[in-house]
Design a protein around this motif. Sequence first.
Motif, PDB file in Angstrom:
ATOM      1  N   ARG A 138     -30.753  26.504 -67.737  1.00 60.45           N
ATOM      2  CA  ARG A 138     -29.753  25.533 -67.262  1.00 60.45           C
ATOM      3  C   ARG A 138     -28.855  26.142 -66.190  1.00 60.45           C
ATOM      4  NH1 ARG A 138     -26.441  24.039 -71.982  1.00 60.45           N
ATOM      5  NH2 ARG A 138     -27.397  25.782 -73.082  1.00 60.45           N
ATOM      6  N   GLN A 139     -28.456  27.403 -66.393  1.00 57.77           N
ATOM      7  CA  GLN A 139     -27.613  28.062 -65.402  1.00 57.77           C
ATOM      8  C   GLN A 139     -28.333  28.209 -64.066  1.00 57.77           C
ATOM      9  OE1 GLN A 139     -26.723  31.660 -67.589  1.00 57.77           O
ATOM     10  NE2 GLN A 139     -24.689  30.935 -68.182  1.00 57.77           N
ATOM     11  N   LEU A 140     -29.611  28.560 -64.122  1.00 57.27           N
ATOM     12  CA  LEU A 140     -30.393  28.723 -62.895  1.00 57.27           C
ATOM     13  C   LEU A 140     -30.507  27.405 -62.150  1.00 57.27           C
ATOM     14  CD1 LEU A 140     -32.122  30.540 -61.077  1.00 57.27           C
ATOM     15  CD2 LEU A 140     -34.086  29.991 -62.522  1.00 57.27           C
ATOM     16  N   TRP A 141     -30.805  26.322 -62.877  1.00 57.52           N
ATOM     17  CA  TRP A 141     -30.929  25.011 -62.227  1.00 57.52           C
ATOM     18  C   TRP A 141     -29.582  24.559 -61.673  1.00 57.52           C
ATOM     19  CZ3 TRP A 141     -28.994  20.068 -62.568  1.00 57.52           C
ATOM     20  CH2 TRP A 141     -29.693  19.086 -61.850  1.00 57.52           C
ATOM     21  N   TRP A 142     -28.500  24.817 -62.419  1.00 62.00           N
ATOM     22  CA  TRP A 142     -27.165  24.443 -61.949  1.00 62.00           C
ATOM     23  C   TRP A 142     -26.845  25.171 -60.647  1.00 62.00           C
ATOM     24  CZ3 TRP A 142     -22.625  26.873 -60.701  1.00 62.00           C
ATOM     25  CH2 TRP A 142     -21.474  26.078 -60.629  1.00 62.00           C
ATOM     26  N   ALA A 143     -27.097  26.475 -60.585  1.00 59.47           N
ATOM     27  CA  ALA A 143     -26.820  27.251 -59.370  1.00 59.47           C
ATOM     28  C   ALA A 143     -27.672  26.760 -58.206  1.00 59.47           C
ATOM     29  CB  ALA A 143     -27.083  28.738 -59.628  1.00 59.47           C
ATOM     30  N   LEU A 144     -28.941  26.460 -58.475  1.00 57.85           N
ATOM     31  CA  LEU A 144     -29.816  25.917 -57.425  1.00 57.85           C
ATOM     32  C   LEU A 144     -29.280  24.598 -56.907  1.00 57.85           C
ATOM     33  CD1 LEU A 144     -32.503  25.738 -55.816  1.00 57.85           C
ATOM     34  CD2 LEU A 144     -33.510  24.672 -57.857  1.00 57.85           C
ATOM     35  N   THR A 145     -28.833  23.744 -57.807  1.00 55.86           N
ATOM     36  CA  THR A 145     -28.336  22.428 -57.414  1.00 55.86           C
ATOM     37  C   THR A 145     -27.061  22.530 -56.589  1.00 55.86           C
ATOM     38  OG1 THR A 145     -29.289  21.481 -59.435  1.00 55.86           O
ATOM     39  CG2 THR A 145     -27.658  20.150 -58.269  1.00 55.86           C
ATOM     40  N   VAL A 146     -26.153  23.401 -57.015  1.00 55.44           N
ATOM     41  CA  VAL A 146     -24.908  23.578 -56.259  1.00 55.44           C
ATOM     42  C   VAL A 146     -25.208  24.092 -54.861  1.00 55.44           C
ATOM     43  CG1 VAL A 146     -22.782  24.927 -56.119  1.00 55.44           C
ATOM     44  CG2 VAL A 146     -23.463  23.918 -58.295  1.00 55.44           C
ATOM     45  N   ALA A 147     -26.056  25.114 -54.756  1.00 53.40           N
ATOM     46  CA  ALA A 147     -26.376  25.687 -53.452  1.00 53.40           C
ATOM     47  C   ALA A 147     -27.073  24.662 -52.555  1.00 53.40           C
ATOM     48  CB  ALA A 147     -27.267  26.918 -53.626  1.00 53.40           C
ATOM     49  N   ALA A 148     -28.063  23.956 -53.104  1.00 53.07           N
ATOM     50  CA  ALA A 148     -28.799  22.968 -52.313  1.00 53.07           C
ATOM     51  C   ALA A 148     -27.895  21.812 -51.884  1.00 53.07           C
ATOM     52  CB  ALA A 148     -29.987  22.431 -53.113  1.00 53.07           C
ATOM     53  N   THR A 149     -26.971  21.411 -52.758  1.00 58.14           N
ATOM     54  CA  THR A 149     -26.049  20.318 -52.418  1.00 58.14           C
ATOM     55  C   THR A 149     -25.071  20.740 -51.328  1.00 58.14           C
ATOM     56  OG1 THR A 149     -26.213  19.466 -54.681  1.00 58.14           O
ATOM     57  CG2 THR A 149     -24.376  18.681 -53.344  1.00 58.14           C
ATOM     58  N   LEU A 150     -24.537  21.957 -51.436  1.00 58.73           N
ATOM     59  CA  LEU A 150     -23.628  22.446 -50.402  1.00 58.73           C
ATOM     60  C   LEU A 150     -24.329  22.546 -49.053  1.00 58.73           C
ATOM     61  CD1 LEU A 150     -21.742  25.259 -52.359  1.00 58.73           C
ATOM     62  CD2 LEU A 150     -20.782  23.095 -51.548  1.00 58.73           C
ATOM     63  N   ILE A 151     -25.556  23.056 -49.060  1.00 55.38           N
ATOM     64  CA  ILE A 151     -26.317  23.150 -47.813  1.00 55.38           C
ATOM     65  C   ILE A 151     -26.593  21.762 -47.256  1.00 55.38           C
ATOM     66  CG2 ILE A 151     -28.550  23.815 -46.830  1.00 55.38           C
ATOM     67  CD1 ILE A 151     -28.556  26.160 -48.820  1.00 55.38           C
ATOM     68  N   GLY A 152     -27.018  20.845 -48.124  1.00 55.73           N
ATOM     69  CA  GLY A 152     -27.321  19.489 -47.675  1.00 55.73           C
ATOM     70  C   GLY A 152     -26.108  18.781 -47.104  1.00 55.73           C
ATOM     71  N   LEU A 153     -24.964  18.894 -47.787  1.00 55.53           N
ATOM     72  CA  LEU A 153     -23.746  18.254 -47.284  1.00 55.53           C
ATOM     73  C   LEU A 153     -23.303  18.876 -45.962  1.00 55.53           C
ATOM     74  CD1 LEU A 153     -21.678  17.892 -50.601  1.00 55.53           C
ATOM     75  CD2 LEU A 153     -22.839  16.074 -49.330  1.00 55.53           C
ATOM     76  N   GLY A 154     -23.453  20.206 -45.862  1.00 48.88           N
ATOM     77  CA  GLY A 154     -23.094  20.874 -44.615  1.00 48.88           C
ATOM     78  C   GLY A 154     -23.949  20.412 -43.447  1.00 48.88           C
ATOM     79  N   ILE A 155     -25.247  20.258 -43.692  1.00 51.16           N
ATOM     80  CA  ILE A 155     -26.144  19.775 -42.631  1.00 51.16           C
ATOM     81  C   ILE A 155     -25.796  18.357 -42.233  1.00 51.16           C
ATOM     82  CG2 ILE A 155     -28.536  19.153 -42.121  1.00 51.16           C
ATOM     83  CD1 ILE A 155     -29.411  21.500 -43.866  1.00 51.16           C
TER      84      ILE A 155
END
Length: 233
Positions: A138-155
Amino acid sequence: MSFRNIIFSALIIGFITGLLHSGMQMIDVGPIIFEAETYEIAAEEPAGTHQHTDEAWSPEDGAERTTYTFISNVLSGVGFAVILLAIMNQFQQQGLTQLNLSKGLLWGVAGFVAFFAAPGLGLPPEIPGTQAAILEQRQLWWALTVAATLIGLGILAFAPLKFKLLGIISLAMPHIIGAPHVEGAEFNHPDPAAVEALTQLHHQFIIASGISNFVFWLALGLCCAWASQRGTS
């Protein structure tokens, strides 16, 4: 805005937002957790029996629990404020944005989406007694989701139009992969009435947690934008 000013501002902002977050949790979130814990205890210790098990330390109910919750929320506020102030300061120096209070709200919304809403779509906040997948997964998926969301919003917010599709793909990727879940019922309490009550409490908890986190991030965005304005004026 100097590093020293960022740290000093983050300490103040963390205290303010942590206090606000703790107050809202005491009103809406805490009572739901306390009620859910009564079912958890009932499930672990049937009537007329008492089993002694070695459990991880946890603060006692009352003042001790409230104090540790407040400290945790303040430290979270300080940490997020440091990150947000540093990014805001860097973006202003590069001319990518000019901050004001309304844009501070948008930054707060972005933080809420990245750190709560997007991960919550796959892994909603849990109450005591919830059956969940292995913590590390769960921690790994949460970290992946946060990172991917931040990158996506930034783009989506700052990249040229031709790259916008990559932002959408980044936002969707963790949810296409899927969050880890256990098979079977969400609650394993032997009493169907208790399972129904826990299910209702879980729905209430998701809403209450969402509201308190949304207010926390809005306050964080506003305070950081205000501090950044003062630091560059």
